[in-house]
Motif scaffolding. Sequence first.
Motif, PDB file in Angstrom:
ATOM      1  N   ILE A  56       0.767  -1.346  -0.039  1.00 35.71           N
ATOM      2  CA  ILE A  56       0.082  -0.051  -0.100  1.00 35.71           C
ATOM      3  C   ILE A  56       0.938   1.383  -0.021  1.00 35.71           C
ATOM      4  N   LEU A  57       0.993   1.905  -1.144  1.00 31.46           N
ATOM      5  CA  LEU A  57       1.857   3.080  -1.404  1.00 31.46           C
ATOM      6  C   LEU A  57       1.102   4.351  -0.778  1.00 31.46           C
ATOM      7  N   ARG A  58       1.943   5.147  -0.057  1.00 29.18           N
ATOM      8  CA  ARG A  58       1.424   6.369   0.372  1.00 29.18           C
ATOM      9  C   ARG A  58       1.645   7.409  -0.690  1.00 29.18           C
ATOM     10  N   VAL A  59       0.645   8.306  -0.880  1.00 33.04           N
ATOM     11  CA  VAL A  59       0.944   9.427  -2.173  1.00 33.04           C
ATOM     12  C   VAL A  59       0.585  10.775  -1.450  1.00 33.04           C
ATOM     13  N   VAL A  60       1.551  11.699  -1.373  1.00 33.68           N
ATOM     14  CA  VAL A  60       1.328  12.985  -1.149  1.00 33.68           C
ATOM     15  C   VAL A  60       1.711  14.038  -2.021  1.00 33.68           C
ATOM     16  N   MET A  61       1.300  15.324  -1.986  1.00 41.20           N
ATOM     17  CA  MET A  61       1.567  16.111  -2.936  1.00 41.20           C
ATOM     18  C   MET A  61       2.702  17.196  -2.410  1.00 41.20           C
ATOM     19  N   ARG A 110       7.177   6.196  -0.936  1.00 42.53           N
ATOM     20  CA  ARG A 110       6.118   7.188  -1.151  1.00 42.53           C
ATOM     21  C   ARG A 110       6.176   7.656  -2.486  1.00 42.53           C
ATOM     22  N   CYS A 111       4.946   8.269  -3.055  1.00 44.35           N
ATOM     23  CA  CYS A 111       4.973   8.651  -4.293  1.00 44.35           C
ATOM     24  C   CYS A 111       4.532  10.011  -4.004  1.00 44.35           C
ATOM     25  N   MET A 112       5.221  11.243  -4.778  1.00 47.81           N
ATOM     26  CA  MET A 112       4.944  12.642  -4.734  1.00 47.81           C
ATOM     27  C   MET A 112       4.296  13.041  -6.101  1.00 47.81           C
ATOM     28  N   LEU A 113       3.218  14.013  -5.988  1.00 48.24           N
ATOM     29  CA  LEU A 113       2.473  14.211  -6.945  1.00 48.24           C
ATOM     30  C   LEU A 113       2.962  15.718  -7.073  1.00 48.24           C
ATOM     31  N   MET A 114       3.534  16.117  -8.028  1.00 46.73           N
ATOM     32  CA  MET A 114       4.044  17.354  -8.655  1.00 46.73           C
ATOM     33  C   MET A 114       3.176  18.315  -9.459  1.00 46.73           C
TER      34      MET A 114
END
Length: 471
Positions: free
Chosen positions: A240-245, A276-280
């Motif tokens: 389960i991957l965490r995604v943030v901005m 973690r995954c970062m939305l740009m």
Amino acid sequence: MACRDDDYRFLPIVDAISAINQNVNLVGVVLETSIPRQFKGTDCFCTVKIIDESYSSPGLLVNCFGENMEKLPSVHSAGDIILFSRVMIKSHCGDVNAVFNKKISSFAIFEGKHGTQFLPYQASANFHPRDEDNKFLDCLRKWLLNRNPDESISLFGLNEYLPLEDIRVGEHLTLICKVLHICKVQENKWMAFVWDGTDAPRANMRAKKENEIENLPPLQLEPTPLPRDVLLKFPTIGTILRVVMEDDNQGLQLLNCDRWVKLVNVKCEKYAGLWRCMLMPSSKLQYLSDTEKLISESQRNYEKRLTLKRRREPFSVHLPPPSSMMTETSYTEMPFVTLMDVITHPKVTGKFKCAVRVIAIRPFQSEDFCSPQGIYRITLTLEDATARIHAFLFAEDSEYFFDGYPSDRTLKRTRNALLGVMIPSGRSNEEQQCAQRNPPWVQLCLKSYYTDKNDKWGTRKYRIFATKVVD
């Protein structure tokens, strides 16, 4: 030519891009959208990329502005159809786009090729439907239906993505995953939890001693653990991957849960050994239909994994068979489960067998493993592809684990082996502390229990038992 306010008709996109500084009406198929963001001043902003039969590549970008995020277009799936009225065509540095003016423009969004109704599922307050809309919707739906499957994949770019098992550190990645949950983690900061049924790669760590002496590593990236009722809804297999901005922004909260999405131009990174995954600002979003072939295949692969004999072990090309691991357990017939299985088990007290990695040990110094009374008291941080926990290795369970009270040299060797510390002789102390380490998979028996009978769920603890080092 562009339409006048009293001349109601739609322009093909190929003609619209020549109508610079004119208001036009457009109807197109949605390729992707951006994550809504707060713009300068009080406006909110997102982009919608559309195509039609006249202009299927690269598509026209429509910049949309609204008083709040709820008034921006919210597209359910890539391939849905959006109708824009009175948007201005602009050119900037050679790039042509359309601008949606919140005061005079309007929009309406309809189901795509499988839709049969002519009622929008979202429309701006100033949208006025006309019977003439229906023929344009019908033509676009027929165009989409007549494309062969390979063309559709090319149209929406579904063949250019990475499953979570292949993610890597870097920017400009594309992921296809299911949104499981969204929660607020700080003021104006939200986190999404996504999953695709595969296991993310193991993250190597540094051997710096102070990280393992002073602080055990975090069990999750969010400040506090998720409520139990949320965890119970999560799959127990797969990362389960965490995604943030990248910046403080509330647009992430508008993601639709239980939907498969394509995240375009994202950045994956490791923080405290967790992915973690970062939305740009450049990241884009496509909601995908559950009927898409790739989504159906992901679901079938996950269901197939549930049927495999060793389904609960991490899917890693480096995972050895239990017989070759450096530990063994007394419960040879007990099936393996994941740490998420352990955490979400309906009963607090239970016994489990897991394939995990030991990523931290406290105390770190082997001479401190025992109390002044000679009793082992050690805390191990364990992880697999699904979760992390702290587990105690205590008293007689430790004696069984280490085969009594071996020499300090033997304990150090065992500790380093569990942590994956590989330090060639002759290295300086600084080089040793900064060395890469890659903890091996080991099998452990875990016992869950609670310390306060009046607060069963809030005090769940874990203890290692019936496990010993064999190599």
